[in-house]
Scaffold this motif. Structure first.
Motif, PDB file in Angstrom:
ATOM      1  N   VAL A  55      -3.151   6.491   2.539  1.00  0.00           N
ATOM      2  CA  VAL A  55      -2.899   5.233   3.275  1.00  0.00           C
ATOM      3  C   VAL A  55      -3.501   5.228   4.762  1.00  0.00           C
ATOM      4  O   VAL A  55      -2.893   4.272   5.306  1.00  0.00           O
ATOM      5  CB  VAL A  55      -1.459   4.974   2.991  1.00  0.00           C
ATOM      6  CG1 VAL A  55      -1.086   4.641   1.751  1.00  0.00           C
ATOM      7  CG2 VAL A  55      -0.626   6.226   3.522  1.00  0.00           C
ATOM      8  N   ILE A 104      10.485   4.624   5.707  1.00  0.00           N
ATOM      9  CA  ILE A 104      10.488   4.865   4.102  1.00  0.00           C
ATOM     10  C   ILE A 104      11.822   5.626   3.937  1.00  0.00           C
ATOM     11  O   ILE A 104      12.121   6.763   4.462  1.00  0.00           O
ATOM     12  CB  ILE A 104       9.479   5.814   3.433  1.00  0.00           C
ATOM     13  CG1 ILE A 104       8.094   4.919   3.777  1.00  0.00           C
ATOM     14  CG2 ILE A 104       9.485   5.813   1.940  1.00  0.00           C
ATOM     15  CD1 ILE A 104       7.280   5.680   4.826  1.00  0.00           C
ATOM     16  N   GLN A 147       0.910  -1.119   0.067  1.00  0.00           N
ATOM     17  CA  GLN A 147      -0.176   0.019   0.060  1.00  0.00           C
ATOM     18  C   GLN A 147       0.886   1.313  -0.170  1.00  0.00           C
ATOM     19  O   GLN A 147       0.607   2.249  -0.766  1.00  0.00           O
ATOM     20  CB  GLN A 147      -0.949  -0.053   1.076  1.00  0.00           C
ATOM     21  CG  GLN A 147      -2.322  -0.759   1.231  1.00  0.00           C
ATOM     22  CD  GLN A 147      -2.941  -0.808   2.389  1.00  0.00           C
ATOM     23  OE1 GLN A 147      -2.499  -1.102   3.438  1.00  0.00           O
ATOM     24  NE2 GLN A 147      -4.120  -0.643   2.156  1.00  0.00           N
ATOM     25  N   VAL A 148       1.846   1.014   0.814  1.00  0.00           N
ATOM     26  CA  VAL A 148       2.861   2.352   0.697  1.00  0.00           C
ATOM     27  C   VAL A 148       3.484   2.553  -0.512  1.00  0.00           C
ATOM     28  O   VAL A 148       3.535   3.822  -1.004  1.00  0.00           O
ATOM     29  CB  VAL A 148       3.855   2.266   1.920  1.00  0.00           C
ATOM     30  CG1 VAL A 148       4.812   3.306   2.018  1.00  0.00           C
ATOM     31  CG2 VAL A 148       3.148   2.080   3.299  1.00  0.00           C
ATOM     32  N   ARG A 149       3.991   1.470  -1.278  1.00  0.00           N
ATOM     33  CA  ARG A 149       4.584   1.530  -2.438  1.00  0.00           C
ATOM     34  C   ARG A 149       3.839   2.076  -3.486  1.00  0.00           C
ATOM     35  O   ARG A 149       3.843   3.195  -4.340  1.00  0.00           O
ATOM     36  CB  ARG A 149       5.169   0.155  -2.868  1.00  0.00           C
ATOM     37  CG  ARG A 149       6.418  -0.266  -2.096  1.00  0.00           C
ATOM     38  CD  ARG A 149       6.897  -1.596  -2.659  1.00  0.00           C
ATOM     39  NE  ARG A 149       7.977  -2.140  -1.730  1.00  0.00           N
ATOM     40  CZ  ARG A 149       9.253  -1.411  -1.960  1.00  0.00           C
ATOM     41  NH1 ARG A 149       9.457  -0.505  -2.545  1.00  0.00           N
ATOM     42  NH2 ARG A 149      10.238  -2.106  -1.079  1.00  0.00           N
ATOM     43  N   LEU A 185       2.566  10.520   0.600  1.00  0.00           N
ATOM     44  CA  LEU A 185       1.773   9.529   1.342  1.00  0.00           C
ATOM     45  C   LEU A 185       0.247  10.195   1.882  1.00  0.00           C
ATOM     46  O   LEU A 185      -0.602   9.304   1.927  1.00  0.00           O
ATOM     47  CB  LEU A 185       2.628   9.260   2.881  1.00  0.00           C
ATOM     48  CG  LEU A 185       3.953   8.587   2.892  1.00  0.00           C
ATOM     49  CD1 LEU A 185       4.668   8.171   4.080  1.00  0.00           C
ATOM     50  CD2 LEU A 185       3.688   6.994   2.331  1.00  0.00           C
ATOM     51  N   VAL A 236      11.136   0.306   1.715  1.00  0.00           N
ATOM     52  CA  VAL A 236       9.847   0.531   2.803  1.00  0.00           C
ATOM     53  C   VAL A 236       9.799  -0.787   3.561  1.00  0.00           C
ATOM     54  O   VAL A 236       9.797  -1.934   3.058  1.00  0.00           O
ATOM     55  CB  VAL A 236       8.739   0.312   1.801  1.00  0.00           C
ATOM     56  CG1 VAL A 236       7.377   0.620   2.802  1.00  0.00           C
ATOM     57  CG2 VAL A 236       8.647   1.713   0.852  1.00  0.00           C
TER      58      VAL A 236
END
Length: 321
Positions: free
Chosen positions: A108, A93, A62-64, A103, A80
């Motif tokens: 997220v 990160i 999700q972060v990527r 972000l 990450v």
């Protein structure tokens, strides 16, 4: 405390197998290093490391995905990873610039920045140079000290064993994709000293036995010496290994790479002290009897006891007939 009593293991018998196993690991690590490289920590690579604490822990993907949509360059080439204890819901990160805006735009979840570390490229290059210099100088100091304190063959054996430990450790760091950071450099220097200390204990026993086993072959002297110090080696290395394992499981994310490096280094250092360093000495000196290794002084011979001389009695004069 004695764990092993009167052991007679032939360690030199397995020296070629041990050297072959080491070469396999080193070559595999070199191939992976050449193809994939080793990740550099923020201290060496430079850039920004952001630690964000979320209300609900997102997945790494999700972060990527959020970085792919809103961060220049995308998120596939950024580092990450979940950070710290899972109950803290933190994600680290590491990129070249700030990522907070990306972000927030990526949706997220709510989060707050709890830590930011910024290292410039010039500082990263300086730290790389200093870390490499510290490692090289430590190996040079080991070589000079052992050559002065023991013999040149012992010094070469200890330095080759230390380089072996460094290469094996770097190979495992490459296999498991740990970042090369200042903590890892500190662990590498620590295991270098630990391995050298263990090697010196074995070498000191070899030097003592060279005096008392002058008629035996050098290989026999080395095997006897390693067996005599085996209990001490296992106790010392085992205690240090248990400490490193505890750090690995309970020390948190910050000490994870340090503890992993220590675990690999302790195991490798013990292995190299028994097999690699002793094998180098045996290769250097060959199979000559220890009398040829004349650094061991000959025992002082006791002075010969002189027999008391008997005084000869003067012959009596012949009686006149």
């Amino acid at each position: 405390m004695h764990i092993f009593k009167n052991t007679t293991y032939d360690f030199l018998r397995w020296r070629w197998q041990a050297i072959g196993l080491s070469w396999v690991i080193i070559i595999a690590g070199a191939v992976m290093f050449a193809t994939r490289g080793i990740p550099l920590g923020i201290e060496f690579a430079g850039g920004t490391a952001v630690v964000a604490q979320f209300d609900q822990t997102p997945s790494v993907q999700q972060v990527r995905t959020a970085l792919d949509r809103h961060y220049p360059g995308g998120g596939q080439n950024t580092v990450v990873q979940l950070y710290g204890d899972s109950s803290l819901r933190q994600v680290m990160i590491r990129v070249a610039q700030q990522v907070e805006a990306a972000l927030r735009q990526g949706g997220v979840g709510n989060f707050k920045i709890v830590g930011t570390e910024i290292v410039g490229p010039a500082v990263g290059r300086e730290l790389r140079t200093k870390g490499l210099s510290a490692t090289v100088l430590s190996l040079a100091g080991i070589l000079l000290y052992i050559a002065f304190r023991f013999q040149l063959s012992f010094a070469v054996g200890a330095v080759v064993a230390s380089i072996h430990d460094l290469l094996i450790t770097l190979a495992f760091l490459t296999f498991f994709r740990y970042d090369m950071s200042l903590n890892v450099i500190a662990a590498i220097l620590t295991i270098t000293g630990f391995s050298t200390n263990d090697t010196i204990v074995i070498f000191d026993r070899i030097r003592e036995n060279l005096r008392s086993m002058r008629r035996d072959a050098l290989g026999q002297v080395i095997n006897v010496s390693v067996n005599q110090t085996l209990g001490r080696t296992v106790i010392t290395s085992g205690t240090a290994l248990l400490t490193a394992i505890a750090l690995f499981f309970f020390g948190g994310e910050v000490l994870h790479a340090f503890a992993f490096t220590m675990i690999v280094g302790i195991v490798t250092g013990t292995y190299s002290s028994v097999f690699i360093a002793a094998a180098i000495v045996s290769f250097w000196k060959g199979k000559a009897p220890t009398r040829a290794a004349a650094h061991a002084p000959a025992p002082a011979s006791a002075p010969a006891v002189q027999q008391p001389t008997r005084k000869s009695k003067p012959q009596r004069k012949a009686r006149a007939s």
